[in-house]
Design a protein around this motif. Sequence first.
Motif, PDB file in Angstrom:
ATOM      1  N   UNK A 197      52.969 140.786  77.236  1.00 23.47           N
ATOM      2  CA  UNK A 197      52.034 141.911  77.264  1.00 23.47           C
ATOM      3  C   UNK A 197      50.810 141.625  76.401  1.00 23.47           C
ATOM      4  N   UNK A 198      51.029 141.077  75.219  1.00 22.59           N
ATOM      5  CA  UNK A 198      49.914 140.777  74.323  1.00 22.59           C
ATOM      6  C   UNK A 198      48.991 139.729  74.937  1.00 22.59           C
ATOM      7  N   UNK A 199      49.566 138.667  75.491  1.00 21.50           N
ATOM      8  CA  UNK A 199      48.762 137.592  76.064  1.00 21.50           C
ATOM      9  C   UNK A 199      47.963 138.069  77.280  1.00 21.50           C
ATOM     10  N   UNK A 200      48.626 138.773  78.188  1.00 20.31           N
ATOM     11  CA  UNK A 200      47.939 139.222  79.409  1.00 20.31           C
ATOM     12  C   UNK A 200      46.833 140.218  79.069  1.00 20.31           C
ATOM     13  N   UNK A 201      47.105 141.162  78.161  1.00 18.77           N
ATOM     14  CA  UNK A 201      46.069 142.129  77.791  1.00 18.77           C
ATOM     15  C   UNK A 201      44.892 141.456  77.086  1.00 18.77           C
ATOM     16  N   UNK A 202      45.163 140.459  76.254  1.00 17.79           N
ATOM     17  CA  UNK A 202      44.075 139.750  75.565  1.00 17.79           C
ATOM     18  C   UNK A 202      43.227 138.956  76.554  1.00 17.79           C
ATOM     19  N   UNK A 203      43.877 138.265  77.484  1.00 15.05           N
ATOM     20  CA  UNK A 203      43.130 137.471  78.478  1.00 15.05           C
ATOM     21  C   UNK A 203      42.311 138.374  79.381  1.00 15.05           C
ATOM     22  N   UNK A 204      42.926 139.433  79.879  1.00 14.97           N
ATOM     23  CA  UNK A 204      42.203 140.357  80.762  1.00 14.97           C
ATOM     24  C   UNK A 204      41.078 141.057  80.009  1.00 14.97           C
ATOM     25  N   UNK A 205      41.309 141.401  78.750  1.00 15.24           N
ATOM     26  CA  UNK A 205      40.254 142.019  77.955  1.00 15.24           C
ATOM     27  C   UNK A 205      39.071 141.095  77.761  1.00 15.24           C
ATOM     28  N   UNK A 219      45.516 146.167  82.914  1.00 17.32           N
ATOM     29  CA  UNK A 219      46.530 147.028  82.299  1.00 17.32           C
ATOM     30  C   UNK A 219      47.630 147.355  83.299  1.00 17.32           C
ATOM     31  N   UNK A 220      47.247 147.627  84.543  1.00 16.11           N
ATOM     32  CA  UNK A 220      48.244 147.891  85.587  1.00 16.11           C
ATOM     33  C   UNK A 220      49.087 146.648  85.861  1.00 16.11           C
ATOM     34  N   UNK A 221      48.458 145.472  85.866  1.00 15.65           N
ATOM     35  CA  UNK A 221      49.197 144.224  86.054  1.00 15.65           C
ATOM     36  C   UNK A 221      50.190 144.003  84.912  1.00 15.65           C
ATOM     37  N   UNK A 222      49.754 144.261  83.690  1.00 16.36           N
ATOM     38  CA  UNK A 222      50.641 144.129  82.538  1.00 16.36           C
ATOM     39  C   UNK A 222      51.804 145.099  82.641  1.00 16.36           C
ATOM     40  N   UNK A 223      51.531 146.313  83.068  1.00 14.53           N
ATOM     41  CA  UNK A 223      52.581 147.309  83.263  1.00 14.53           C
ATOM     42  C   UNK A 223      53.624 146.804  84.260  1.00 14.53           C
ATOM     43  N   UNK A 224      53.165 146.227  85.374  1.00 18.28           N
ATOM     44  CA  UNK A 224      54.088 145.721  86.391  1.00 18.28           C
ATOM     45  C   UNK A 224      54.863 144.503  85.913  1.00 18.28           C
ATOM     46  N   UNK A 225      54.295 143.722  85.014  1.00 16.29           N
ATOM     47  CA  UNK A 225      54.988 142.543  84.495  1.00 16.29           C
ATOM     48  C   UNK A 225      56.029 142.892  83.432  1.00 16.29           C
ATOM     49  N   UNK A 226      55.753 143.917  82.628  1.00  8.28           N
ATOM     50  CA  UNK A 226      56.559 144.162  81.433  1.00  8.28           C
ATOM     51  C   UNK A 226      57.561 145.305  81.592  1.00  8.28           C
ATOM     52  N   UNK A 227      57.186 146.380  82.251  1.00 12.18           N
ATOM     53  CA  UNK A 227      58.037 147.574  82.258  1.00 12.18           C
ATOM     54  C   UNK A 227      59.299 147.434  83.110  1.00 12.18           C
ATOM     55  N   UNK A 228      59.254 146.921  84.337  1.00 15.19           N
ATOM     56  CA  UNK A 228      60.520 146.816  85.091  1.00 15.19           C
ATOM     57  C   UNK A 228      61.461 145.805  84.429  1.00 15.19           C
ATOM     58  N   UNK A 229      62.762 146.032  84.519  1.00 13.77           N
ATOM     59  CA  UNK A 229      63.717 145.097  83.911  1.00 13.77           C
ATOM     60  C   UNK A 229      63.942 143.868  84.796  1.00 13.77           C
ATOM     61  N   UNK A 230      62.956 142.975  84.831  1.00 14.89           N
ATOM     62  CA  UNK A 230      63.076 141.778  85.654  1.00 14.89           C
ATOM     63  C   UNK A 230      64.241 140.922  85.148  1.00 14.89           C
ATOM     64  N   UNK A 231      64.879 140.141  86.031  1.00 13.33           N
ATOM     65  CA  UNK A 231      66.041 139.335  85.615  1.00 13.33           C
ATOM     66  C   UNK A 231      65.728 138.313  84.521  1.00 13.33           C
TER      67      UNK A 231
END
Length: 107
Positions: free
Chosen positions: A29-37, A61-73
Amino acid sequence: MADQILDRIRDVVDGQIDFEGQKLAEILATAVLAIVGGISFLVGFLLQDIALALKIGLGGTALTFLLVVPPWPFFNRHPVKWLPLGGEPAITSTQQNIVIDAKLFAK
């Protein structure tokens, strides 16, 4: 019928991830938000378009939400092995030796 649907929804939303998965989610989340910012700022600055910069930022932010919030395997690769219920204590009374001023006290 409704109970089965609710059970399926609960299984999807339950969100079991391990401690390593939590660490990975935080770093991701930190990396994706920093890069997108950074990209959002540069595009907005170079094109002098704040609306476009905001859209890129919100999309990131929406992309980060989709990457981090669901419990991916991949967030549950190192599951915690808990002790069984009613197991023996980790330290028995014969193992508890206390040393004070070179004197041994056994509990």
